[in-house]
Design a protein around this motif. Structure first.
Motif, PDB file in Angstrom:
ATOM      1  N   GLY A 179      11.695   8.870  10.015  1.00 18.60           N
ATOM      2  CA  GLY A 179      13.004   8.397   9.612  1.00 18.60           C
ATOM      3  C   GLY A 179      13.070   7.022   8.988  1.00 18.60           C
ATOM      4  N   LEU A 180      12.002   6.263   8.947  1.00 21.81           N
ATOM      5  CA  LEU A 180      12.037   4.963   8.271  1.00 21.81           C
ATOM      6  C   LEU A 180      11.633   5.167   6.826  1.00 21.81           C
ATOM      7  N   ASN A 181      12.520   4.802   5.917  1.00 20.91           N
ATOM      8  CA  ASN A 181      12.106   4.854   4.518  1.00 20.91           C
ATOM      9  C   ASN A 181      12.539   3.590   3.811  1.00 20.91           C
ATOM     10  N   LEU A 182      11.788   3.227   2.812  1.00 19.61           N
ATOM     11  CA  LEU A 182      11.943   1.953   2.122  1.00 19.61           C
ATOM     12  C   LEU A 182      13.315   1.814   1.473  1.00 19.61           C
ATOM     13  N   ALA A 183      13.774   2.832   0.784  1.00 21.14           N
ATOM     14  CA  ALA A 183      15.040   2.732   0.044  1.00 21.14           C
ATOM     15  C   ALA A 183      16.216   2.418   0.965  1.00 21.14           C
ATOM     16  N   SER A 184      16.320   3.124   2.076  1.00 26.20           N
ATOM     17  CA  SER A 184      17.460   2.883   2.970  1.00 26.20           C
ATOM     18  C   SER A 184      17.361   1.522   3.649  1.00 26.20           C
ATOM     19  N   LEU A 185      16.148   1.109   4.028  1.00 25.25           N
ATOM     20  CA  LEU A 185      15.995  -0.192   4.672  1.00 25.25           C
ATOM     21  C   LEU A 185      16.233  -1.344   3.701  1.00 25.25           C
ATOM     22  N   LYS A 186      15.830  -1.177   2.442  1.00 21.86           N
ATOM     23  CA  LYS A 186      16.078  -2.220   1.430  1.00 21.86           C
ATOM     24  C   LYS A 186      17.569  -2.415   1.209  1.00 21.86           C
ATOM     25  N   ALA A 187      18.337  -1.353   1.293  1.00 25.35           N
ATOM     26  CA  ALA A 187      19.784  -1.443   1.096  1.00 25.35           C
ATOM     27  C   ALA A 187      20.500  -1.942   2.350  1.00 25.35           C
ATOM     28  N   LYS A 188      19.989  -1.590   3.509  1.00 23.09           N
ATOM     29  CA  LYS A 188      20.685  -1.830   4.768  1.00 23.09           C
ATOM     30  C   LYS A 188      20.363  -3.176   5.420  1.00 23.09           C
ATOM     31  N   GLY A 242       0.842  -1.194   0.000  1.00 25.95           N
ATOM     32  CA  GLY A 242       0.000   0.000   0.000  1.00 25.95           C
ATOM     33  C   GLY A 242       0.872   1.237   0.000  1.00 25.95           C
ATOM     34  N   GLU A 243       0.404   2.271   0.646  1.00 23.18           N
ATOM     35  CA  GLU A 243       1.166   3.516   0.677  1.00 23.18           C
ATOM     36  C   GLU A 243       1.872   3.743   1.998  1.00 23.18           C
ATOM     37  N   GLN A 244       1.456   3.049   3.060  1.00 23.26           N
ATOM     38  CA  GLN A 244       1.973   3.406   4.374  1.00 23.26           C
ATOM     39  C   GLN A 244       2.569   2.261   5.180  1.00 23.26           C
ATOM     40  N   ASP A 293       7.525 -17.954   8.232  1.00 25.22           N
ATOM     41  CA  ASP A 293       6.417 -17.720   7.304  1.00 25.22           C
ATOM     42  C   ASP A 293       5.552 -16.523   7.695  1.00 25.22           C
ATOM     43  N   HIS A 294       5.929 -15.812   8.756  1.00 26.60           N
ATOM     44  CA  HIS A 294       5.211 -14.604   9.148  1.00 26.60           C
ATOM     45  C   HIS A 294       5.721 -13.398   8.369  1.00 26.60           C
ATOM     46  N   LEU A 295       4.858 -12.415   8.220  1.00 28.02           N
ATOM     47  CA  LEU A 295       5.248 -11.114   7.688  1.00 28.02           C
ATOM     48  C   LEU A 295       5.097 -10.116   8.826  1.00 28.02           C
ATOM     49  N   PHE A 296       6.073  -9.246   8.984  1.00 27.76           N
ATOM     50  CA  PHE A 296       6.063  -8.247  10.044  1.00 27.76           C
ATOM     51  C   PHE A 296       5.934  -6.881   9.394  1.00 27.76           C
ATOM     52  N   TYR A 297       5.067  -6.025   9.944  1.00 30.32           N
ATOM     53  CA  TYR A 297       4.846  -4.740   9.293  1.00 30.32           C
ATOM     54  C   TYR A 297       4.925  -3.570  10.265  1.00 30.32           C
ATOM     55  N   VAL A 298       5.280  -2.416   9.686  1.00 29.80           N
ATOM     56  CA  VAL A 298       5.302  -1.140  10.393  1.00 29.80           C
ATOM     57  C   VAL A 298       4.453  -0.174   9.582  1.00 29.80           C
TER      58      VAL A 298
END
Length: 122
Positions: free
Chosen positions: A72-81, A48-50, A60-65
């Protein structure tokens, strides 16, 4: 006629009770209502968007925020890190009929190498 009214009222009450259970919000995260899991991050992606979703290797679980409530959490930095890194995830103990097998877990706190990346514990 009287029995018909009782049946209709009972069905209506049952429907309202069921809807209240299904659509109740995730409880506020606290130390008392969280469980901890440790694992290696396999994937980080957006839903989604958020929401940021974290998939751990061998789990087999998915964890979400919900990123609407984060700074300060953004997808690009977390995908790389994060992929390949060991993390500690504290998630809220919660069950809903919409997720009856409890595959989706709401993250209350996430640590990487004893550094807190995210926390909404109260």
């Amino acid at each position: 006629m009287f029995n018909k009214k009782i049946v209709i009222a009972s069905l209506f009450f049952g429907l309202l009770t069921s809807l209240a259970i299904v659509f109740r919000p995730v409880p506020v995260a606290s130390v008392e209502n969280t469980l901890k899991t440790i694992g290696t991050v396999d994937q980080v992606f957006e839903a989604g968007e958020q929401d940021l979703i974290f998939k751990l290797k061998g789990d087999d679980h998915l964890f979400y925020v919900d990123t609407e409530s984060t700074d300060g959490l953004n997808l690009a930095s977390l995908k790389a890190k994060l992929p390949g890194k060991n993390v500690e995830i504290y998630y809220v103990k919660y069950w809903s009929p919409l997720d009856s097998f409890s595959k989706l877990k709401h993250i209350a706190k996430m640590d990487l190498n004893s550094t807190t990346l995210y926390s909404n514990l109260e």
